[in-house]
Design a protein around this motif. Structure first.
Motif, PDB file in Angstrom:
ATOM      1  N   SER A 171       0.223  12.363 -13.897  1.00 26.31           N
ATOM      2  CA  SER A 171       1.560  12.165 -13.332  1.00 26.31           C
ATOM      3  C   SER A 171       2.031  10.712 -13.421  1.00 26.31           C
ATOM      4  CB  SER A 171       1.604  12.630 -11.874  1.00 26.31           C
ATOM      5  OG  SER A 171       0.751  11.840 -11.064  1.00 26.31           O
ATOM      6  N   LEU A 172       1.106   9.763 -13.572  1.00 31.66           N
ATOM      7  CA  LEU A 172       1.485   8.352 -13.681  1.00 31.66           C
ATOM      8  C   LEU A 172       1.517   7.872 -15.127  1.00 31.66           C
ATOM      9  CD1 LEU A 172      -0.554   6.777 -10.727  1.00 31.66           C
ATOM     10  CD2 LEU A 172       1.802   7.615 -10.719  1.00 31.66           C
ATOM     11  N   ASP A 173       1.138   8.748 -16.063  1.00 36.59           N
ATOM     12  CA  ASP A 173       1.104   8.347 -17.467  1.00 36.59           C
ATOM     13  C   ASP A 173       2.494   7.951 -17.951  1.00 36.59           C
ATOM     14  OD1 ASP A 173      -1.518   9.035 -17.358  1.00 36.59           O
ATOM     15  OD2 ASP A 173      -1.369  10.806 -18.640  1.00 36.59           O
ATOM     16  N   GLY A 174       2.565   6.795 -18.613  1.00 36.88           N
ATOM     17  CA  GLY A 174       3.821   6.346 -19.195  1.00 36.88           C
ATOM     18  C   GLY A 174       4.752   5.637 -18.249  1.00 36.88           C
ATOM     19  N   HIS A 181       0.857  -1.185   0.000  1.00 37.95           N
ATOM     20  CA  HIS A 181       0.000   0.000   0.000  1.00 37.95           C
ATOM     21  C   HIS A 181       0.893   1.234   0.000  1.00 37.95           C
ATOM     22  CE1 HIS A 181      -2.702  -3.149   1.407  1.00 37.95           C
ATOM     23  NE2 HIS A 181      -3.711  -2.375   1.042  1.00 37.95           N
ATOM     24  N   LEU A 182       0.776   2.034  -1.052  1.00 36.75           N
ATOM     25  CA  LEU A 182       1.661   3.180  -1.238  1.00 36.75           C
ATOM     26  C   LEU A 182       0.836   4.439  -1.444  1.00 36.75           C
ATOM     27  CD1 LEU A 182       4.569   4.284  -1.717  1.00 36.75           C
ATOM     28  CD2 LEU A 182       4.201   3.830  -4.155  1.00 36.75           C
ATOM     29  N   LEU A 183       1.081   5.439  -0.596  1.00 35.99           N
ATOM     30  CA  LEU A 183       0.469   6.757  -0.753  1.00 35.99           C
ATOM     31  C   LEU A 183       1.453   7.648  -1.495  1.00 35.99           C
ATOM     32  CD1 LEU A 183      -1.915   8.757   0.192  1.00 35.99           C
ATOM     33  CD2 LEU A 183      -0.226   9.517   1.871  1.00 35.99           C
ATOM     34  N   ILE A 184       1.075   8.123  -2.679  1.00 39.94           N
ATOM     35  CA  ILE A 184       1.944   8.976  -3.496  1.00 39.94           C
ATOM     36  C   ILE A 184       1.493  10.412  -3.297  1.00 39.94           C
ATOM     37  CG2 ILE A 184       2.766   9.484  -5.817  1.00 39.94           C
ATOM     38  CD1 ILE A 184       1.926   6.603  -6.571  1.00 39.94           C
ATOM     39  N   ALA A 185       2.308  11.189  -2.597  1.00 36.31           N
ATOM     40  CA  ALA A 185       1.942  12.575  -2.283  1.00 36.31           C
ATOM     41  C   ALA A 185       3.056  13.540  -2.660  1.00 36.31           C
ATOM     42  CB  ALA A 185       1.596  12.713  -0.799  1.00 36.31           C
ATOM     43  N   THR A 186       3.915  13.136  -3.596  1.00 36.41           N
ATOM     44  CA  THR A 186       4.920  14.054  -4.119  1.00 36.41           C
ATOM     45  C   THR A 186       4.236  15.100  -4.996  1.00 36.41           C
ATOM     46  OG1 THR A 186       5.245  12.676  -6.065  1.00 36.41           O
ATOM     47  CG2 THR A 186       6.668  12.245  -4.180  1.00 36.41           C
ATOM     48  N   LYS A 187       4.954  16.185  -5.326  1.00 38.05           N
ATOM     49  CA  LYS A 187       4.473  17.077  -6.366  1.00 38.05           C
ATOM     50  C   LYS A 187       4.392  16.281  -7.670  1.00 38.05           C
ATOM     51  CE  LYS A 187       4.145  21.034  -4.143  1.00 38.05           C
ATOM     52  NZ  LYS A 187       4.902  22.226  -4.524  1.00 38.05           N
ATOM     53  N   ALA A 188       3.410  16.616  -8.506  1.00 44.49           N
ATOM     54  CA  ALA A 188       3.191  15.846  -9.735  1.00 44.49           C
ATOM     55  C   ALA A 188       4.454  15.776 -10.586  1.00 44.49           C
ATOM     56  CB  ALA A 188       2.036  16.461 -10.526  1.00 44.49           C
ATOM     57  N   GLN A 189       5.190  16.892 -10.670  1.00 53.98           N
ATOM     58  CA  GLN A 189       6.366  16.939 -11.533  1.00 53.98           C
ATOM     59  C   GLN A 189       7.514  16.085 -11.000  1.00 53.98           C
ATOM     60  OE1 GLN A 189       5.051  19.499  -9.891  1.00 53.98           O
ATOM     61  NE2 GLN A 189       6.584  20.804  -8.935  1.00 53.98           N
ATOM     62  N   ASP A 190       7.444  15.677  -9.735  1.00 49.94           N
ATOM     63  CA  ASP A 190       8.492  14.855  -9.134  1.00 49.94           C
ATOM     64  C   ASP A 190       8.148  13.368  -9.130  1.00 49.94           C
ATOM     65  OD1 ASP A 190       9.906  17.191  -8.510  1.00 49.94           O
ATOM     66  OD2 ASP A 190       8.888  17.400  -6.579  1.00 49.94           O
ATOM     67  N   THR A 191       6.989  13.010  -9.647  1.00 48.23           N
ATOM     68  CA  THR A 191       6.490  11.645  -9.485  1.00 48.23           C
ATOM     69  C   THR A 191       7.411  10.610 -10.111  1.00 48.23           C
ATOM     70  OG1 THR A 191       4.224  12.465  -9.484  1.00 48.23           O
ATOM     71  CG2 THR A 191       4.532  10.121  -9.860  1.00 48.23           C
ATOM     72  N   ALA A 192       7.799  10.790 -11.360  1.00 46.57           N
ATOM     73  CA  ALA A 192       8.609   9.784 -12.038  1.00 46.57           C
ATOM     74  C   ALA A 192       9.929   9.560 -11.317  1.00 46.57           C
ATOM     75  CB  ALA A 192       8.847  10.201 -13.487  1.00 46.57           C
ATOM     76  N   ILE A 220       2.597  23.024 -13.609  1.00 50.18           N
ATOM     77  CA  ILE A 220       1.887  23.569 -14.762  1.00 50.18           C
ATOM     78  C   ILE A 220       1.618  22.509 -15.835  1.00 50.18           C
ATOM     79  CG2 ILE A 220       4.007  24.339 -15.931  1.00 50.18           C
ATOM     80  CD1 ILE A 220       0.766  26.383 -15.823  1.00 50.18           C
ATOM     81  N   ASP A 221       2.558  21.570 -16.051  1.00 51.44           N
ATOM     82  CA  ASP A 221       2.369  20.567 -17.099  1.00 51.44           C
ATOM     83  C   ASP A 221       1.286  19.554 -16.756  1.00 51.44           C
ATOM     84  OD1 ASP A 221       4.288  21.602 -18.823  1.00 51.44           O
ATOM     85  OD2 ASP A 221       5.916  20.481 -17.886  1.00 51.44           O
ATOM     86  N   TYR A 222       0.925  19.469 -15.480  1.00 55.08           N
ATOM     87  CA  TYR A 222      -0.087  18.497 -15.053  1.00 55.08           C
ATOM     88  C   TYR A 222      -1.427  19.166 -14.766  1.00 55.08           C
ATOM     89  CZ  TYR A 222       4.083  15.727 -14.813  1.00 55.08           C
ATOM     90  OH  TYR A 222       5.245  15.094 -15.163  1.00 55.08           O
ATOM     91  N   ILE A 223      -1.496  20.467 -14.981  1.00 55.40           N
ATOM     92  CA  ILE A 223      -2.744  21.211 -14.796  1.00 55.40           C
ATOM     93  C   ILE A 223      -3.131  21.829 -16.136  1.00 55.40           C
ATOM     94  CG2 ILE A 223      -3.894  23.056 -13.512  1.00 55.40           C
ATOM     95  CD1 ILE A 223      -2.030  22.475 -11.161  1.00 55.40           C
ATOM     96  N   ASN A 224      -2.572  22.986 -16.477  1.00 51.09           N
ATOM     97  CA  ASN A 224      -2.855  23.591 -17.778  1.00 51.09           C
ATOM     98  C   ASN A 224      -2.307  22.735 -18.917  1.00 51.09           C
ATOM     99  OD1 ASN A 224      -2.324  25.708 -15.579  1.00 51.09           O
ATOM    100  ND2 ASN A 224      -3.664  26.798 -17.015  1.00 51.09           N
TER     101      ASN A 224
END
Length: 291
Positions: A104-107, A68-79, A262-266
């Motif tokens: 943020s999880l795409d790809g 069970h993993l909670l991913i709460a990083t900023k979207a741009q830091d996810t990869a 910005i890349d994960y919103i606009n």
């Protein structure tokens, strides 16, 4: 309980979530190397609006299996944060994504059998060192939109009494789009013009810019969802008034010279508009400006 949760990204919302999971009796640890030594213990001291205080101490874990993993990083830091963790995921692992923005999880090479649960929180907090100052505990929605969407996982009932205003939601896509459309107006404008949220209501030029961004978002989302309410500007201005003195997370990142979401919103809106050949000049311009 024997169920163990790993937290990836113990910032403001990640710490709030970790505290709620701990109150529910789950075993908590943090993973990743964003907070000093990855296997070192992480301390958080939370101060709530009513004066309550809570201390949490979570051990680090860089090698153990993850169910069970909670991913709460900023979207741009996810990869960057998630890729080293992927080999530790066990079969049918549960991932809860508590982040602003979409995509943020795409790809990413996620296991085919993992369950991804989306979480949307409207709570507010700011951090000073190890102290999390909670401004407001507002509703949080979770849901996965898949075949099991009507049935929350077994751990949800145990968690709900300890996470204020936590709800399971069947139509998470609509909830995500409602939040993202407002973020796509408030966040980039306050970042670009270095102003608090309330300036969007008070400054005629900013309000006009907000209206252009909202109108483009509504045009796109109405194409994707015929039942879209087309009220992004109303909702954005309402939130801007309610949080008039607040600094958006994007403004804080931009002022500090950090990459923004910005890349994960606009940017996400622009990626949805491209196959429809729908022009979105206001969003394209503000993405370019913030890059």
């Amino acid at each position: 309980m024997s169920l163990r949760w790993h937290i990836l990204g113990a910032g403001n919302l990640g710490s709030l979530a970790g505290a709620a999971l701990q109150r529910a009796g789950f075993d908590i640890c943090h993973t990743g190397a964003r907070h000093g030594a990855a296997d070192a213990s992480l301390h958080r001291h939370l101060i709530y609006p009513d004066g309550r205080q809570e201390s949490c101490q979570w051990p680090g874990d860089t090698t153990g299996p993850i169910t069970h993993l909670l991913i709460a990083t900023k979207a741009q830091d996810t990869a960057t944060a998630l890729l080293p963790v992927l080999p530790r995921l066990r079969a049918a692992a549960t991932l809860v994504r508590l982040q602003n923005g979409l995509g943020s999880l795409d790809g990413l090479p996620l296991p085919a059998d993992c369950r991804i649960i989306e979480a949307i929180s409207n709570s507010g907090a700011w951090r000073a060192g190890d102290t999390i100052n909670v401004v407001a505990e507002n509703p949080t929605w979770m849901g996965d939109g898949g075949a099991a969407a009507l049935t929350p996982p077994d751990w949800f009932d145990a968690l709900q009494p300890h996470w204020p205003a936590l709800h399971w939601h069947v139509d998470m896509r609509r909830q995500q789009w409602l939040k993202l459309s407002v973020n796509a107006v408030i966040n980039p404008l306050t970042a670009l013009h270095d102003c608090p949220n309330g300036a969007l209501c008070d400054d005629p030029a900013l309000r006009a810019h907000a209206a252009r961004l909202a109108d483009e978002a509504d045009q796109l989302l109405a194409r994707l969802d015929p039942d879209w309410p087309n009220d992004t500007l109303v909702r954005a201005l309402h939130l801007a008034r309610a949080t008039a003195q607040n600094t958006s997370s994007m403004r804080a990142d931009y002022r500090a010279g950090r990459p923004t979401e910005i890349d994960y919103i606009n940017g996400w809106l622009l990626r949805q508009a491209a196959p429809l050949a729908l022009p979105m000049p206001a969003h394209a311009a503000i993405v370019a400006a913030l890059h």
